[in-house]
Write a protein that holds these residues in place. Structure first.
Motif, PDB file in Angstrom:
ATOM      1  N   SER A   1       0.935  -1.256   0.254  1.00 51.41           N
ATOM      2  CA  SER A   1       0.368   0.218  -0.264  1.00 51.41           C
ATOM      3  C   SER A   1       0.856   1.447  -0.066  1.00 51.41           C
ATOM      4  N   CYS A   2       0.168   2.176  -0.124  1.00 46.87           N
ATOM      5  CA  CYS A   2       1.507   4.075  -0.318  1.00 46.87           C
ATOM      6  C   CYS A   2       1.569   4.196   1.448  1.00 46.87           C
ATOM      7  N   THR A   3       0.493   3.397   2.865  1.00 50.85           N
ATOM      8  CA  THR A   3       0.019   3.765   3.576  1.00 50.85           C
ATOM      9  C   THR A   3       1.830   2.986   3.972  1.00 50.85           C
TER      10      THR A   3
ATOM     11  N   THR B   1      -5.262  16.200   4.661  1.00 52.38           N
ATOM     12  CA  THR B   1      -4.764  15.177   3.661  1.00 52.38           C
ATOM     13  C   THR B   1      -5.322  13.639   4.609  1.00 52.38           C
ATOM     14  N   PHE B   2      -4.947  12.472   3.774  1.00 50.47           N
ATOM     15  CA  PHE B   2      -5.045  11.677   4.370  1.00 50.47           C
ATOM     16  C   PHE B   2      -4.670  10.762   5.964  1.00 50.47           C
TER      17      PHE B   2
ATOM     18  N   THR C   1      -0.508   9.973   5.722  1.00 48.54           N
ATOM     19  CA  THR C   1       0.647  10.628   5.596  1.00 48.54           C
ATOM     20  C   THR C   1       1.067  11.290   7.095  1.00 48.54           C
TER      21      THR C   1
ATOM     22  N   VAL D   1       2.284  16.428   0.263  1.00 51.31           N
ATOM     23  CA  VAL D   1       0.910  15.925  -0.747  1.00 51.31           C
ATOM     24  C   VAL D   1      -0.077  16.557  -1.219  1.00 51.31           C
TER      25      VAL D   1
ATOM     26  N   ASP E   1       4.142  13.190  -0.790  1.00 52.79           N
ATOM     27  CA  ASP E   1       2.967  11.625  -0.104  1.00 52.79           C
ATOM     28  C   ASP E   1       2.246  12.152  -2.121  1.00 52.79           C
TER      29      ASP E   1
ATOM     30  N   ALA F   1      -0.181   9.863  -3.593  1.00 53.00           N
ATOM     31  CA  ALA F   1      -0.602   8.327  -3.466  1.00 53.00           C
ATOM     32  C   ALA F   1      -1.576   9.029  -5.140  1.00 53.00           C
ATOM     33  N   GLN F   2      -1.994  10.288  -5.348  1.00 55.84           N
ATOM     34  CA  GLN F   2      -2.836  10.933  -6.245  1.00 55.84           C
ATOM     35  C   GLN F   2      -2.285  11.403  -6.480  1.00 55.84           C
TER      36      GLN F   2
ATOM     37  N   SER G   1      -0.070   5.545  -4.238  1.00 54.40           N
ATOM     38  CA  SER G   1      -1.038   4.267  -4.477  1.00 54.40           C
ATOM     39  C   SER G   1      -1.379   3.359  -5.155  1.00 54.40           C
TER      40      SER G   1
ATOM     41  N   HIS H   1      -4.764   1.594  -4.582  1.00 54.41           N
ATOM     42  CA  HIS H   1      -5.780   1.375  -4.342  1.00 54.41           C
ATOM     43  C   HIS H   1      -7.091   1.964  -5.303  1.00 54.41           C
TER      44      HIS H   1
ATOM     45  N   LYS I   1      -7.772   5.157  -6.785  1.00 52.69           N
ATOM     46  CA  LYS I   1      -6.948   5.835  -7.890  1.00 52.69           C
ATOM     47  C   LYS I   1      -6.950   5.595  -9.263  1.00 52.69           C
TER      48      LYS I   1
ATOM     49  N   GLY J   1      -2.195  -1.402  -2.890  1.00 50.13           N
ATOM     50  CA  GLY J   1      -0.871  -1.522  -3.232  1.00 50.13           C
ATOM     51  C   GLY J   1      -0.604  -0.230  -3.351  1.00 50.13           C
TER      52      GLY J   1
ATOM     53  N   TYR K   1     -11.443  15.473   3.270  1.00 44.66           N
ATOM     54  CA  TYR K   1     -11.008  14.529   4.727  1.00 44.66           C
ATOM     55  C   TYR K   1     -11.435  15.482   5.545  1.00 44.66           C
TER      56      TYR K   1
HETATM   57  C1  LIG Z   1      -4.554   6.720  -1.005  1.00 43.26           C
HETATM   58  C2  LIG Z   1      -4.226   7.777  -0.054  1.00 43.26           C
HETATM   59  C3  LIG Z   1      -3.169   7.513   0.629  1.00 43.26           C
HETATM   60  C4  LIG Z   1      -2.901   5.195   1.443  1.00 43.26           C
HETATM   61  O1  LIG Z   1      -2.624   4.730   0.637  1.00 43.26           O
HETATM   62  P1  LIG Z   1      -2.931   2.977   0.551  1.00 43.26           P
HETATM   63  O2  LIG Z   1      -2.135   2.833  -0.499  1.00 43.26           O
HETATM   64  O3  LIG Z   1      -4.465   3.303  -0.137  1.00 43.26           O
HETATM   65  O4  LIG Z   1      -2.302   3.002   1.569  1.00 43.26           O
HETATM   66  C5  LIG Z   1      -2.106   8.432   1.377  1.00 43.26           C
HETATM   67  N1  LIG Z   1      -2.173   9.723   0.910  1.00 43.26           N
HETATM   68  C6  LIG Z   1      -2.802  10.305   0.095  1.00 43.26           C
HETATM   69  C7  LIG Z   1      -2.481  11.744  -0.032  1.00 43.26           C
HETATM   70  C8  LIG Z   1      -3.891   9.218  -0.484  1.00 43.26           C
HETATM   71  O5  LIG Z   1      -4.270  10.033  -1.389  1.00 43.26           O
END
Ligand SMILES: *Cc1c(COP(=O)(O)O)cnc(C)c1O
Length: 394
Positions: free
Chosen positions: A63-65, A89-90, A93, A135, A161, A163-164, A189, A191, A194, A201, A333
């Motif tokens: 995951s991105c986490t 943010t998520f 982060t 982010v 970060d 992720a997006q 990410s 997920h 996305k 993932g 968020y």
């Molecule tokens: C989706 C997202 C994450 C988490 O991603 P995962 O793959 O679900 O762990 C983290 N940060 C941001 C900004 C996201 O949009």
């Protein structure tokens, strides 16, 4: 009024399958006989990113986490270290660094963009500050020129970060650098929400050469197993801390099928994004809503389409109105600095722009198989909400 998800004419998100996912998973099992991590598809995915975007080294994660947690370990974050990041943010982060004992210093959003305001970072730096986590909200670059200059002046690490932010760029003059290539480390990410998906993932990008060897060890549960398989050492051993950060080949095979369609997926999403933008422009010009602003230094990867309402109360009524017309639109968020977990630990600064996006931002359905007909219906419904006389009743 409650509606079952099956009753929506337009769902919020629908995972898109390119058609090869099941085949590649079957090949991983039958042809290559390797389903655990770091096999053929993992390497194909990693190489795809390294070659297309010039990322120095990529490691797939579950995951991105997980990628963010690896980043916090790689930066050797210790209890009491301070890490600067946006409040909007998520939760991952922040959590990745809080797990290592860091204190999070939250930054407000820009007035016209949910991304953090780069110009308010420097005043927050103390001798304990270790890193800035950027982010790229909605896949749009933050002001990396300013942020990298600040980090350079104070000797701070920069983690993106991202992720997006797949397939999006930071622009400076006529230079375009891919997001994920600008920080010491970056996390992506895959997920299912996305642009490119693998269910769950992610991926860690290591741009700082000095962190590359250790990243591989953390990734392989604290062993030098990767070096062993390359024949660089004659047995593999426990050499550092680590965890099971690498995904199975099942995930990687699925992801590779998606990556082969990256361009088509991006084109389709951009088309849908622009269609919303044009369709909702009259409402924005009349002052009912705000549309997304793409900063001059950013590109748009169409990760998300959002509007900004005038108040929390109005947004709640709009969500309800859309729901009654079978459209699922969702807010995003809640401010992390004001969360039940962090409220008491925050230094008390109000972050009004972050609060406004938390209260007023609304995301509209955006996925590969969304049609212009559905978008026309969504746009007309929003029109009818704001201008009951003028807009046609859907
Ligand atoms: C989706 C997202 C994450 C988490 O991603 P995962 O793959 O679900 O762990 C983290 N940060 C941001 C900004 C996201 O949009």
């Amino acid at each position: 009024m409650r509606i079952n998800p099956e009753d929506y004419h337009v769902v919020f998100n629908k995972p898109y399958l390119t058609g090869k996912e099941a085949l590649y998973i079957e090949q991983a099992a039958k042809r290559w006989g390797h389903l655990s991590g770091n096999g053929k598809y993992t390497r194909l995915c990693q190489r795809f990113f390294e070659e297309r975007y010039g990322f120095r080294r990529c490691l797939l994660t579950t995951s991105c986490t997980d990628a963010l947690e690896m980043a916090a370990l790689l930066l050797n974050i210790q209890p009491g270290d301070e890490v600067i990041m946006p409040s909007y943010t998520f939760v991952s982060t922040a959590n990745a660094f809080v797990l290592r004992g860091a204190k999070i210093i939250f930054v407000d959003s820009q007035p016209w963009h949910p991304n953090m305001d780069a110009h308010s970072i420097e005043a927050l730096i103390t001798p304990r500050t270790k890193a800035i986590v950027v982010v790229h909200y909605a896949g749009m670059a933050n002001d990396m020129k300013t942020i990298l200059q600040i980090a350079g002046r104070h000797g701070l690490y920069v983690v993106e970060d991202a992720a997006q932010a797949i397939d999006s760029y930071h622009k400076e003059g006529n230079r375009r650098l891919p997001l994920g290539s600008l920080g010491h480390l970056a996390a992506f990410s895959f997920h299912e929400t996305k642009n490119i998906i693998a269910g769950e993932g992610g991926m860690l990008v290591i741009n700082a050469p000095s962190m590359e060897a250790r990243a591989e060890i953390l990734w392989e549960k604290g062993t030098n197993r990767s070096a062993f398989f390359r024949g660089e050492v004659d047995k593999y051993n426990w050499v550092d801390v680590g965890s099971s950060f690498l995904p199975s080949e099942i995930i990687a095979a699925f992801l590779y099928a998606q990556l082969e369609h990256l361009e088509a997926i991006q084109q389709r999403r951009l088309n849908l994004w622009n269609y919303y933008y044009q369709g909702l422009k009259p409402l924005a010009e009349a002052g009912f809503i705000d549309l997304p602003t793409i900063p001059a230094y950013a590109t748009n990867n169409a990760h998300m389409f959002y509007i900004v309402c005038r108040s929390l109360e109005e947004r709640s009524r709009l969500i309800d109105y859309l729901k009654r017309h079978g459209i699922l639109a969702v807010f995003h968020y809640q401010p992390l600095h004001d969360s039940p977990f962090y409220r008491e630990k925050h230094d008390g600064r109000p972050l009004p722009n972050c609060r406004r996006f938390a209260d007023c931002l609304l995301r509209l359905p955006l996925f590969y198989e969304l049609t212009h007909t559905q978008q026309d219906y969504i746009i007309a419904t929003i029109e009818a909400f704001y201008r009951p006389q003028k807009g046609k009743k859907p």
